[in-house]
Scaffold this motif. Structure first.
Motif, PDB file in Angstrom:
ATOM      1  N   GLU A  60     -29.070  -0.535 -21.460  1.00  0.00           N
ATOM      2  CA  GLU A  60     -28.500   0.114 -20.279  1.00  0.00           C
ATOM      3  C   GLU A  60     -27.457  -0.795 -19.644  1.00  0.00           C
ATOM      4  O   GLU A  60     -27.603  -2.004 -19.649  1.00  0.00           O
ATOM      5  N   PRO A  61     -26.407  -0.189 -19.090  1.00  0.00           N
ATOM      6  CA  PRO A  61     -25.364  -1.041 -18.499  1.00  0.00           C
ATOM      7  C   PRO A  61     -25.771  -1.661 -17.166  1.00  0.00           C
ATOM      8  O   PRO A  61     -25.198  -2.654 -16.767  1.00  0.00           O
ATOM      9  N   HIS A  62     -26.735  -1.068 -16.471  1.00  0.00           N
ATOM     10  CA  HIS A  62     -27.036  -1.593 -15.131  1.00  0.00           C
ATOM     11  C   HIS A  62     -28.138  -2.644 -15.192  1.00  0.00           C
ATOM     12  O   HIS A  62     -28.906  -2.711 -16.134  1.00  0.00           O
ATOM     13  N   ASN A  63     -28.204  -3.447 -14.142  1.00  0.00           N
ATOM     14  CA  ASN A  63     -29.202  -4.503 -14.071  1.00  0.00           C
ATOM     15  C   ASN A  63     -30.465  -3.963 -13.399  1.00  0.00           C
ATOM     16  O   ASN A  63     -30.423  -3.487 -12.262  1.00  0.00           O
ATOM     17  N   VAL A  64     -31.583  -4.048 -14.105  1.00  0.00           N
ATOM     18  CA  VAL A  64     -32.819  -3.442 -13.601  1.00  0.00           C
ATOM     19  C   VAL A  64     -33.344  -4.185 -12.380  1.00  0.00           C
ATOM     20  O   VAL A  64     -33.912  -3.586 -11.471  1.00  0.00           O
ATOM     21  N   ILE A  65     -33.161  -5.512 -12.367  1.00  0.00           N
ATOM     22  CA  ILE A  65     -33.713  -6.271 -11.241  1.00  0.00           C
ATOM     23  C   ILE A  65     -33.008  -5.879  -9.945  1.00  0.00           C
ATOM     24  O   ILE A  65     -33.655  -5.640  -8.928  1.00  0.00           O
TER      25      ILE A  65
ATOM     26  N   THR B 116     -34.307  -2.308  -8.950  1.00  0.00           N
ATOM     27  CA  THR B 116     -35.654  -2.196  -8.384  1.00  0.00           C
ATOM     28  C   THR B 116     -35.743  -2.941  -7.055  1.00  0.00           C
ATOM     29  O   THR B 116     -36.355  -2.441  -6.117  1.00  0.00           O
TER      30      THR B 116
ATOM     31  N   GLU C  23     -36.719  -1.298  -3.428  1.00  0.00           N
ATOM     32  CA  GLU C  23     -37.862  -1.716  -2.610  1.00  0.00           C
ATOM     33  C   GLU C  23     -37.428  -2.122  -1.215  1.00  0.00           C
ATOM     34  O   GLU C  23     -38.080  -1.806  -0.223  1.00  0.00           O
TER      35      GLU C  23
ATOM     36  N   VAL D 168     -33.816 -14.644  -4.338  1.00  0.00           N
ATOM     37  CA  VAL D 168     -34.111 -14.680  -5.769  1.00  0.00           C
ATOM     38  C   VAL D 168     -32.848 -14.953  -6.569  1.00  0.00           C
ATOM     39  O   VAL D 168     -31.755 -14.547  -6.193  1.00  0.00           O
ATOM     40  N   ALA D 169     -33.045 -15.645  -7.670  1.00  0.00           N
ATOM     41  CA  ALA D 169     -31.950 -15.892  -8.596  1.00  0.00           C
ATOM     42  C   ALA D 169     -32.367 -15.295  -9.932  1.00  0.00           C
ATOM     43  O   ALA D 169     -33.522 -15.412 -10.326  1.00  0.00           O
ATOM     44  N   PHE D 170     -31.449 -14.644 -10.599  1.00  0.00           N
ATOM     45  CA  PHE D 170     -31.779 -14.084 -11.905  1.00  0.00           C
ATOM     46  C   PHE D 170     -30.515 -14.022 -12.742  1.00  0.00           C
ATOM     47  O   PHE D 170     -29.452 -14.463 -12.312  1.00  0.00           O
ATOM     48  N   VAL D 171     -30.639 -13.506 -13.941  1.00  0.00           N
ATOM     49  CA  VAL D 171     -29.507 -13.550 -14.863  1.00  0.00           C
ATOM     50  C   VAL D 171     -29.213 -12.168 -15.441  1.00  0.00           C
ATOM     51  O   VAL D 171     -29.968 -11.219 -15.234  1.00  0.00           O
ATOM     52  N   ASP D 172     -28.127 -12.088 -16.124  1.00  0.00           N
ATOM     53  CA  ASP D 172     -27.819 -10.909 -16.919  1.00  0.00           C
ATOM     54  C   ASP D 172     -27.277 -11.436 -18.241  1.00  0.00           C
ATOM     55  O   ASP D 172     -27.151 -12.649 -18.414  1.00  0.00           O
ATOM     56  N   TYR D 173     -26.936 -10.548 -19.153  1.00  0.00           N
ATOM     57  CA  TYR D 173     -26.445 -10.997 -20.445  1.00  0.00           C
ATOM     58  C   TYR D 173     -25.216 -11.880 -20.291  1.00  0.00           C
ATOM     59  O   TYR D 173     -24.520 -11.834 -19.286  1.00  0.00           O
TER      60      TYR D 173
ATOM     61  N   ARG E  10     -25.020 -15.222 -13.845  1.00  0.00           N
ATOM     62  CA  ARG E  10     -26.101 -15.547 -12.922  1.00  0.00           C
ATOM     63  C   ARG E  10     -25.935 -14.760 -11.642  1.00  0.00           C
ATOM     64  O   ARG E  10     -24.825 -14.607 -11.135  1.00  0.00           O
TER      65      ARG E  10
ATOM     66  N   ASN F 287     -37.793 -18.994  -8.509  1.00  0.00           N
ATOM     67  CA  ASN F 287     -38.072 -17.947  -7.538  1.00  0.00           C
ATOM     68  C   ASN F 287     -39.506 -18.075  -7.052  1.00  0.00           C
ATOM     69  O   ASN F 287     -40.341 -18.689  -7.703  1.00  0.00           O
TER      70      ASN F 287
ATOM     71  N   ARG G  12     -33.040  -8.690 -19.065  1.00  0.00           N
ATOM     72  CA  ARG G  12     -31.644  -8.707 -19.505  1.00  0.00           C
ATOM     73  C   ARG G  12     -31.173 -10.134 -19.741  1.00  0.00           C
ATOM     74  O   ARG G  12     -30.154 -10.573 -19.203  1.00  0.00           O
TER      75      ARG G  12
END
Lengths: 304, 451
Positions: free
Chosen positions: A5-10, A13, A17, A27-32, A36, B23, B115
Motif C-alpha cells: 500500500e502507498p500509505h503509511n499504516v502507523i 492508525t 486514534e 514517536v519515531a518510525f520509518v518507512d521504506y 524517518r 519509543n 513498512r
C-alpha cells in the motif's frame, strides 16, 4: 497482500486514534527507503507535528516537491522544518473535517506524505512530456533521485514517452538470483494477453541502459541490475497518473517484498518435504524385539 | 545512511507487540484494538488464510500468489469467516508451533505494518522465558521445572530472520531481563542493575522469575495459575452472587467484569477495615458502572461494591477464589528467592519488579512489599531467637518497584536497551551468522547494566 500500500499504516492508525482521544505523543518510525518520521505534540495535545526525513530531499526540492506538498497540504505545511528532519506538517486536531468520509480521506492524505514528496519528479516528467509532445521531438532533463545509498531512480521525459530506470543492488547472493528470475519474469509476463497494456519493462544486468550510460557515478558490478519502465501517454492520463506514480515508486520495495515472500514459500515447501521424508524414515524403523533379561537369582533388570 | 531505529518484536501467545526502539509504546498491538477486551480464544497472534498446500501441483503452469493471500491480527479475525480461510495460532504456550505460519506472519508485520526494509534494520526479538506446561501430569510434579525454550527454537528464528529477511543484526533477549530493564525508567531506581525478581502477570499465568546479573536462575522459577483471566472470573462470580448480573445481557457479562476489574479495582491494605469502611459509607465507596447493550443499545447500570478490593486480593489470599492453589503471592516470591543462590538473595529482595497488565492495580506494590517484609522479618527474628539472641541480622531490604510502563514492560525494556549504543555491538550480525551459522544464537550476551 500482493501489492504494497502507498500509505503509511502507523500514521493512519495513530491519527485515527488521536482524533478520537487526543493525548501527548512522541514517536519515531520509518518507512521504506530509509525515510524517518517523527510524530510529536510539542505544544499542546491537539497540535500534532509530523516531520519527515528523506534521503534525497534536496533533489526532490529541485524537481518541485515543495509545490506538490503545498498543493496537497496547503497551510499544514510548515515553512521551517523540525531540526534533523527535512519537512514538517502541523495537524490541528480541532480543525479536521467532521464527516466520517472526509475525515478518513484527510487521514489518508496525511498518510501519503512520503508518496506525495516522492511524486515530484514523476509529475514533472509527465508535464515535460506534454510540453515536448507539441514540439514533436527532443528530450527532457534526466532527473536522478538517489533515494538509497547505492541505488537511484532516473526519470526522463521525451516527446512520446517517459522512461523510468531503477538501479538495483542485491546485497545477498540468493536475493540476486531470485531477483534476476523475477525481473526476467516481468519481461516475459508482458506477452500474456491480459496485461498487454502494461508498461514495457526491460531488464539488464551490469550494463546500464543507453539513457544513463553517460553518467559518471554508476557502479557496474556483478550485483547491479537496471530495470527500465517505458511509460506511454496512456499510462499517465490525468485519471491514471496518481496510481502509476504510487505503484512505480514502490517498485523496489515490491520487488524485495516478493523476493522475501518467495523465500518464505520455498522454506515452507522444504519444511513440508523434510516432514514427509521423516515419515518415510520412521516407517522404515525396525521394531526392536524386547527380550526380558534376568539376573541369576531370577530378578528382572529395569532401566531407571 | 544513518542507522535506522531497531525493530522490537515481542511475539506473545496473546498479543504481539511490535514497534521501533526509542519509543515508549509499541506501534502495533496486533490482533487487538487497544481498547477492546479480549478473552481466551478470541485474541491471539493470529494469521488467517488458506492452508499451505501440501503439493505445489504443476508448478510451471501455476504462477499464482496464493501464498500471499492471508491476513494477520485484527484483519485475520475479521476475515475468519470467509470461505477457505481459517484461524491459525502459530504460537502456543509461548512456543512457536508452526514455522510456516510464523514466517509469513513476520513477513506481513514487517512489510505491511512497519513498512521497514528488513535489510536496513537491526531486530530485537523477545524469547519467552519458559513455556508453561498446562497439563503437567501429576507423576512428574516433582520435577516441576518446565523445559526452557529450547535453543533449537532460537536457531530456527535466526535462520528465518537472517536467511529470508537478510536483516542486519539480531538480538534475542530474555523476557525477564527486559522487564528489569524497563524498571530503570522508574525514578526510584538509582543504579541500573540486572539483578532482581520479576513478577510477570498477564492474562493466563503469573511467573516469578529471579534474575542474577542478567541471567535467569532457571531452577528457582515458579508459576502461579492465577492471573488476569481468573480475576475477571472472580469479579463475575462476586457480581453474580450479589445478583447484579441480571441487568447485564449474558454475552456481555465477562466483558463488563473485565471493565470493572480494570477501572475500579485496587489493592487494600487491610481487608477487614476495608469491609467496615464500605459498610459505614456505602454511597461513598460503591461505584456505578454504566454500560450499553452491544446489540440493542439499551442502557443498563450495575453497582460495583466489594469486588473493587476483593478482586486483586486473590493474589494475596488465593483461598477466596480457588481451592486448588492456596499459596499467597508473597509466600511464593519468598520461596523463589530462598531457592536462589545465597549471594544474590539480597539483590533479589531489594529489586522486585512488576510487569504485565495484572500487576497494574493501585497499591499492588505496597501490599506485596509489606507482606513480604513481614515474612522476611519473621524469619530473621526466628533465627535470632534460635541463636539465643546472640547474633542479630542487620535486616534485609525489601523493595517492590512499580512504574508507569508496567503493562508493556517487556516491550518497553526492549526499546530502552535497543536504543543504547552497546546494543549494536551485542547483536549477532549477518556477517557473523554467515560465518558461524545459526548456532551463534546459543551465545547470549548481556549489556546495558551499570554494574
Amino acid at each position: 497482500m500482493i501489492l504494497l500500500e502507498p500509505h503509511n499504516v502507523i500514521i493512519q492508525t495513530t491519527l485515527g486514534e488521536k482524533i478520537i482521544k487526543p493525548s501527548s505523543l512522541d514517536v519515531a518510525f520509518v518507512d521504506y527507503d530509509g525515510v524517518r518520521f517523527h510524530l510529536s505534540t510539542p505544544q499542546s495535545k491537539t497540535l500534532l507535528l509530523l516531520s519527515m526525513h528523506i534521503r534525497c530531499w534536496d533533489e526532490l526540492v529541485k524537481y518541485g516537491a515543495l509545490e506538490i506538498l503545498q498543493r496537497e497540504y496547503g497551510s499544514l505545511l510548515q515553512p521551517q522544518a523540525e531540526p534533523e528532519y527535512n519537512v514538517s506538517l502541523v495537524i490541528d486536531l480541532e480543525q479536521i473535517p467532521a464527516s466520517p468520509e472526509d475525515r478518513s480521506a484527510f487521514i489518508l492524505s496525511i498518510a501519503l506524505f512520503k508518496r506525495n514528496a516522492l511524486a515530484a519528479p514523476f509529475e514533472l516528467a509527465f508535464k515535460n512530456q506534454k510540453a515536448l509532445e507539441s514540439s514533436g521531438s527532443g528530450q527532457g532533463e534526466l532527473m536522478e533521485i538517489h533515494y538509497r545509498d547505492e541505488e537511484a531512480i532516473y526519470v526522463q521525459a521525451s516527446h512520446d514517452r517517459v522512461t523510468v530506470i531503477f538501479s538495483t543492488i542485491f546485497a545477498d547472493e540468493t536475493d540476486r538470483i531470485f531477483g534476476k528470475v523475477f525481473l526476467q519474469e516481468f519481461v516475459d509476463a508482458r506477452r500474456q494477453p491480459a496485461i498487454q497494456n502494461a508498461p514495457q519493462v526491460l531488464y539488464s544486468n551490469r550494463d546500464p541502459p543507453l539513457e544513463i550510460r553517460h553518467l559518471a557515478n554508476l557502479r557496474n558490478t556483478e550485483d547491479t541490475g537496471y530495470v527500465t519502465f517505458v511509460l506511454f501517454p496512456r499510462h499517465f492520463t490525468p485519471a491514471n497518473a496518481p496510481g502509476t506514480i504510487s505503484h512505480i515508486q514502490l517498485f523496489r520495495d515490491y520487488l524485495h517484498y516478493h523476493i522475501k515472500c518467495s523465500k518464505a514459500y520455498m522454506h515452507s515447501r522444504m519444511r513440508h518435504r523434510v516432514a514427509e521424508f521423516q515419515k518415510v524414515l520412521n516407517r522404515a524403523k525396525q521394531e526392536v524385539a524386547t527380550t526380558e533379561r534376568k539376573t541369576v537369582t531370577g530378578r528382572t533388570m529395569s532401566t531407571r | 545512511m544513518s542507522l535506522l531505529a531497531p525493530i522490537i518484536c515481542d511475539n506473545g501467545t496473546g498479543y504481539s507487540k511490535i514497534g521501533f526502539a526509542g519509543n515508549s509504546d509499541p506501534s502495533f498491538f496486533l490482533q487487538c484494538l487497544p481498547n477492546c477486551n479480549c478473552y481466551s480464544g478470541t485474541c491471539f497472534t493470529v494469521i488467517s488464510g488458506p492452508p499451505v498446500p501440501s503439493k505445489p501441483g504443476q508448478i510451471a503452469s501455476k504462477r499464482g500468489v496464493e501464498d500471499l493471500d492471508f491476513f494477520i491480527g485484527d484483519e485475520a479475525l475479521a476475515n475468519a469467516k470467509t470461505p477457505g480461510f481459517g484461524l491459525n495460532y502459530p504460537i502456543r504456550h509461548g512456543m512457536i508451533d508452526n514455522w510456516d505460519h510464523m514466517e509469513r506472519y513476520w513477513e506481513q508485520t514487517i512489510f505491511k505494518y512497519l513498512r521497514a526494509e528488513p535489510e536496513d534494520h537491526y531486530f530485537l526479538l523477545v524469547r519467552p522465558q519458559s513455556p508453561v506446561i498446562v497439563e503437567a501430569p501429576l507423576t512428574q510434579s516433582l520435577q516441576t521445572e518446565p523445559p526452557l525454550n529450547p535453543p533449537e527454537n532460537r536457531e530456527q528464528t535466526a535462520e528465518i530472520f537472517f536467511e529470508s529477511f537478510n536483516i542486519k543484526g539480531l538480538y534475542i533477549a530474555v523476557q525477564a531481563v527486559l522487564a528489569l530493564a524497563a524498571s530503570w525508567s522508574s525514578n526510584r531506581v538509582t543504579d541500573r542493575t540486572l539483578t532482581g525478581t520479576v513478577i510477570d502477570s498477564g492474562d493466563g499465568v503469573t511467573h516469578v522469575i529471579p534474575c542474577a546479573e542478567g541471567y535467569v536462575i532457571g531452577s528457582a522459577i515458579k508459576h502461579i495459575p492465577i492471573a488476569g483471566r481468573d480475576i475477571t472470573q472472580f469479579v463475575l462470580n462476586l457480581m453474580r452472587e450479589r445478583g447484579e448480573t441480571t441487568a447485564i445481557p449474558p454475552e456481555d457479562q465477562l466483558r463488563v467484569a473485565g471493565k470493572v476489574k480494570e477501572n475500579y479495582s485496587y489493592v487494600c491494605q487491610d481487608i477487614v477495615k476495608e469491609f467496615r469502611r464500605f459498610d459505614a459509607e456505602p454511597y461513598k465507596f460503591f461505584e456505578r458502572f454504566e454500560g450499553e447493550h452491544s446489540v440493542t443499545g439499551r442502557k443498563y447500570n450495575v453497582d460495583v461494591g466489594y469486588e473493587r478490593f476483593l478482586a486483586p486480593e486473590i493474589f494475596f489470599n488465593p483461598e477466596i477464589y480457588s481451592s486448588d492453589f492456596l499459596t499467597p503471592l508473597p509466600q511464593i516470591v519468598d520461596d523463589v528467592i530462598q531457592q536462589s543462590p545465597i549471594d544474590v538473595r539480597r539483590g533479589l529482595y531489594k529489586n522486585i519488579v512488576l510487569s504485565g497488565g495484572s500487576t497494574m492495580f493501585q497499591h499492588f506494590g505496597n501490599r506485596l512489599k509489606r507482606d513480604l517484609k513481614q515474612l522476611v522479618d519473621r524469619r530473621l527474628d526466628a533465627s535470632a531467637l534460635a541463636s539465643g539472641s546472640a547474633l542479630k541480622s542487620s535486616g534485609v531490604e525489601v523493595d517492590v518497584i512499580s512504574h508507569k510502563r508496567q503493562r508493556y514492560a517487556v516491550w518497553f525494556g526492549g526499546s530502552l536497551l535497543a536504543s543504547l549504543p552497546e546494543f549494536y555491538t551485542s547483536c549477532h550480525t549477518k556477517a557473523q551468522y554467515d560465518e558461524i551459522g545459526p548456532s551463534i544464537c546459543r551465545r547470549y550476551q548481556i549489556f546495558g547494566s551499570a554494574t
